[in-house]
Design an enzyme around this catalytic site. Structure first.
Site, PDB file in Angstrom:
ATOM      1  N   PRO A  11       0.823  -1.297  -0.122  1.00 36.14           N
ATOM      2  CA  PRO A  11       0.044  -0.016   0.041  1.00 36.14           C
ATOM      3  C   PRO A  11       0.769   1.318   0.024  1.00 36.14           C
ATOM      4  O   PRO A  11       1.859   1.456   0.772  1.00 36.14           O
ATOM      5  CB  PRO A  11      -0.652   0.003   1.201  1.00 36.14           C
ATOM      6  CG  PRO A  11      -0.153  -1.169   2.176  1.00 36.14           C
ATOM      7  CD  PRO A  11       0.411  -2.055   1.264  1.00 36.14           C
ATOM      8  N   ASN A  12       0.276   2.461  -0.677  1.00 33.22           N
ATOM      9  CA  ASN A  12       0.876   3.525  -0.584  1.00 33.22           C
ATOM     10  C   ASN A  12       2.321   3.462  -1.746  1.00 33.22           C
ATOM     11  O   ASN A  12       2.628   4.949  -1.863  1.00 33.22           O
ATOM     12  CB  ASN A  12       1.124   4.216   0.522  1.00 33.22           C
ATOM     13  CG  ASN A  12      -0.316   4.342   1.107  1.00 33.22           C
ATOM     14  OD1 ASN A  12      -1.129   4.783   0.580  1.00 33.22           O
ATOM     15  ND2 ASN A  12      -0.520   3.870   2.317  1.00 33.22           N
ATOM     16  N   ARG A  19       5.237  12.378  -2.890  1.00 34.70           N
ATOM     17  CA  ARG A  19       5.007  12.973  -1.472  1.00 34.70           C
ATOM     18  C   ARG A  19       6.211  12.447  -0.408  1.00 34.70           C
ATOM     19  O   ARG A  19       6.640  11.356  -0.612  1.00 34.70           O
ATOM     20  CB  ARG A  19       3.707  12.252  -0.854  1.00 34.70           C
ATOM     21  CG  ARG A  19       2.473  12.336  -1.718  1.00 34.70           C
ATOM     22  CD  ARG A  19       1.267  13.306  -1.428  1.00 34.70           C
ATOM     23  NE  ARG A  19       0.290  13.332  -2.148  1.00 34.70           N
ATOM     24  CZ  ARG A  19      -0.659  12.594  -2.448  1.00 34.70           C
ATOM     25  NH1 ARG A  19      -0.914  11.637  -1.972  1.00 34.70           N
ATOM     26  NH2 ARG A  19      -1.234  12.963  -3.537  1.00 34.70           N
ATOM     27  N   TYR A  24      11.129   9.015   1.643  1.00 31.91           N
ATOM     28  CA  TYR A  24      11.289   7.876   0.493  1.00 31.91           C
ATOM     29  C   TYR A  24      11.951   8.457  -0.761  1.00 31.91           C
ATOM     30  O   TYR A  24      12.101   7.622  -1.409  1.00 31.91           O
ATOM     31  CB  TYR A  24       9.823   7.555   0.423  1.00 31.91           C
ATOM     32  CG  TYR A  24       9.051   6.918   1.399  1.00 31.91           C
ATOM     33  CD1 TYR A  24       9.388   5.861   2.127  1.00 31.91           C
ATOM     34  CD2 TYR A  24       7.921   7.543   2.143  1.00 31.91           C
ATOM     35  CE1 TYR A  24       8.838   5.317   3.110  1.00 31.91           C
ATOM     36  CE2 TYR A  24       7.532   7.221   3.138  1.00 31.91           C
ATOM     37  CZ  TYR A  24       7.859   5.896   3.637  1.00 31.91           C
ATOM     38  OH  TYR A  24       7.170   5.521   4.881  1.00 31.91           O
ATOM     39  N   ASN A  74       8.089  -5.561  -0.758  1.00 34.75           N
ATOM     40  CA  ASN A  74       8.026  -4.465   0.359  1.00 34.75           C
ATOM     41  C   ASN A  74       6.362  -4.334   0.472  1.00 34.75           C
ATOM     42  O   ASN A  74       5.815  -3.742  -0.263  1.00 34.75           O
ATOM     43  CB  ASN A  74       8.500  -3.401  -0.427  1.00 34.75           C
ATOM     44  CG  ASN A  74       8.492  -2.032   0.322  1.00 34.75           C
ATOM     45  OD1 ASN A  74       7.801  -2.025   1.569  1.00 34.75           O
ATOM     46  ND2 ASN A  74       9.114  -1.094   0.173  1.00 34.75           N
ATOM     47  N   ALA A  77       3.135  -0.934   5.036  1.00 35.11           N
ATOM     48  CA  ALA A  77       2.643  -0.924   6.401  1.00 35.11           C
ATOM     49  C   ALA A  77       2.100  -2.120   6.815  1.00 35.11           C
ATOM     50  O   ALA A  77       2.130  -2.680   8.014  1.00 35.11           O
ATOM     51  CB  ALA A  77       1.647   0.190   6.530  1.00 35.11           C
ATOM     52  N   GLU A  98      12.748  -9.493   2.163  1.00 35.84           N
ATOM     53  CA  GLU A  98      11.643  -8.481   2.777  1.00 35.84           C
ATOM     54  C   GLU A  98      12.635  -7.076   2.566  1.00 35.84           C
ATOM     55  O   GLU A  98      13.791  -7.272   2.988  1.00 35.84           O
ATOM     56  CB  GLU A  98      11.625  -8.514   4.348  1.00 35.84           C
ATOM     57  CG  GLU A  98      10.642  -7.589   4.779  1.00 35.84           C
ATOM     58  CD  GLU A  98      10.490  -7.634   6.441  1.00 35.84           C
ATOM     59  OE1 GLU A  98      10.745  -8.865   7.001  1.00 35.84           O
ATOM     60  OE2 GLU A  98      10.171  -6.408   6.987  1.00 35.84           O
ATOM     61  N   HIS A 100      12.717  -2.825   2.519  1.00 36.35           N
ATOM     62  CA  HIS A 100      12.162  -1.252   2.914  1.00 36.35           C
ATOM     63  C   HIS A 100      13.091  -0.327   2.496  1.00 36.35           C
ATOM     64  O   HIS A 100      14.477  -0.417   2.705  1.00 36.35           O
ATOM     65  CB  HIS A 100      12.044  -1.220   4.253  1.00 36.35           C
ATOM     66  CG  HIS A 100      11.222  -2.376   4.851  1.00 36.35           C
ATOM     67  ND1 HIS A 100       9.741  -2.366   4.883  1.00 36.35           N
ATOM     68  CD2 HIS A 100      11.383  -3.409   5.794  1.00 36.35           C
ATOM     69  CE1 HIS A 100       9.115  -3.493   5.379  1.00 36.35           C
ATOM     70  NE2 HIS A 100      10.230  -4.102   5.809  1.00 36.35           N
ATOM     71  N   ARG A 107      12.944   4.890  12.807  1.00 41.53           N
ATOM     72  CA  ARG A 107      11.887   5.490  12.658  1.00 41.53           C
ATOM     73  C   ARG A 107      10.905   4.933  14.056  1.00 41.53           C
ATOM     74  O   ARG A 107      11.686   4.783  15.116  1.00 41.53           O
ATOM     75  CB  ARG A 107      10.979   5.121  11.480  1.00 41.53           C
ATOM     76  CG  ARG A 107      11.993   5.623  10.304  1.00 41.53           C
ATOM     77  CD  ARG A 107      11.348   5.163   8.983  1.00 41.53           C
ATOM     78  NE  ARG A 107       9.798   6.151   8.768  1.00 41.53           N
ATOM     79  CZ  ARG A 107       9.179   5.801   7.775  1.00 41.53           C
ATOM     80  NH1 ARG A 107       9.035   4.997   7.012  1.00 41.53           N
ATOM     81  NH2 ARG A 107       8.067   6.692   7.826  1.00 41.53           N
TER      82      ARG A 107
HETATM   83  O1  CA2 Z   1      10.382   1.748   3.923  1.00 42.30           O
HETATM   84  C1  CA2 Z   1       9.593   1.340   3.453  1.00 42.30           C
HETATM   85  O2  CA2 Z   1       9.760   1.051   2.297  1.00 42.30           O
HETATM   86  C2  CA2 Z   1       8.304   1.034   4.084  1.00 42.30           C
HETATM   87  O3  CA2 Z   1       7.737  -0.267   3.670  1.00 42.30           O
HETATM   88  C3  CA2 Z   1       7.211   2.182   3.577  1.00 42.30           C
HETATM   89  C4  CA2 Z   1       5.953   1.932   4.101  1.00 42.30           C
HETATM   90  C5  CA2 Z   1       5.947   2.089   5.607  1.00 42.30           C
HETATM   91  O4  CA2 Z   1       4.584   1.710   6.258  1.00 42.30           O
HETATM   92  C6  CA2 Z   1       6.756   1.041   6.164  1.00 42.30           C
HETATM   93  O5  CA2 Z   1       6.894   1.159   7.586  1.00 42.30           O
HETATM   94  C7  CA2 Z   1       8.387   1.213   5.546  1.00 42.30           C
HETATM   95  C8  CA2 Z   1       4.967   2.938   3.637  1.00 42.30           C
HETATM   96  C9  CA2 Z   1       4.781   3.092   2.233  1.00 42.30           C
HETATM   97  C10 CA2 Z   1       4.396   4.407   1.962  1.00 42.30           C
HETATM   98  O6  CA2 Z   1       4.877   5.162   0.814  1.00 42.30           O
HETATM   99  C11 CA2 Z   1       4.785   6.508   0.498  1.00 42.30           C
HETATM  100  C12 CA2 Z   1       5.458   6.961  -0.630  1.00 42.30           C
HETATM  101  C13 CA2 Z   1       5.011   8.392  -0.793  1.00 42.30           C
HETATM  102  C14 CA2 Z   1       4.376   9.069  -0.015  1.00 42.30           C
HETATM  103  C15 CA2 Z   1       3.813   8.557   0.928  1.00 42.30           C
HETATM  104  C16 CA2 Z   1       3.863   7.286   1.499  1.00 42.30           C
END
Ligand code: CA2
Length: 145
Positions: A11-12, A19, A24, A74, A77, A98, A100, A107
């Site tokens: 997701p996301n 963003r 990221y 990946n 969340a 896995e 990230h 974090r």
């Molecule tokens: O660091 C990572 O790759 C995560 O898997 C990213 C997840 C986060 O919940 C994990 O704890 C770590 C979130 C992905 C959201 O991606 C976004 C990208 C751009 C803007 C907002 C969110």
């Protein structure tokens, strides 16, 4: 099939590059897909690259990766919440790396626990998009010679 790696994104991650660049980076998911395809091609490996915002869809995608060389996952969340994904990895007998983008251990505390790490072959975090390349190289190296 055996020379295919599935790169699954949760997701996301479709928002990457648009963003929160301070966390990221500016690399988009399309950029990461290109990098993965280049790295895999250099190893003679095919890539299935997918993204979904739905937990059940990720379960299905993991089931569909059965018999492949491995999965770069990946799960976003869902990493920190999903017993369903852990069960799917275990049930399908998958070789999962896995990944990230961010260093989840630097974090919030809720990101320090992963339901997936205990059933993963390995974990890479904190190296941004480069982590995907490292994961593909690790799976390629695990191939039977
Ligand atoms: O660091 C990572 O790759 C995560 O898997 C990213 C997840 C986060 O919940 C994990 O704890 C770590 C979130 C992905 C959201 O991606 C976004 C990208 C751009 C803007 C907002 C969110």
């Amino acid at each position: 099939m055996a020379d295919t790696i599935h790169v699954l994104n949760g997701p996301n991650l479709n928002l990457l590059g648009t963003r929160e660049p301070e966390i990221y980076g500016r690399t988009t998911l399309a950029d990461i897909e290109r990098m993965c395809r280049e790295t895999a091609a250099a190893h003679g490996i095919d890539i299935v690259f997918r993204q979904t915002n739905f937990e059940g869809e990720l379960v299905t995608q993991l089931q569909e990766a059965r018999g492949s060389l491995g999965v770069v996952l990946n799960a976003g969340a869902y990493t920190h919440t999903s017993i369903a994904l852990a069960d799917a990895i275990k049930a399908a007998g998958l070789n999962v790396v896995e990944v990230h983008l961010s260093n989840v251990f630097a974090r919030e505390a809720f990101r320090h626990h992963s339901f997936l790490s205990p059933v993963a072959r390995g974990v890479i975090c904190g190296f941004g998009a480069e982590g995907y390349r490292l994961a593909i190289a690790a799976l390629a190296a695990s191939r039977a010679k």
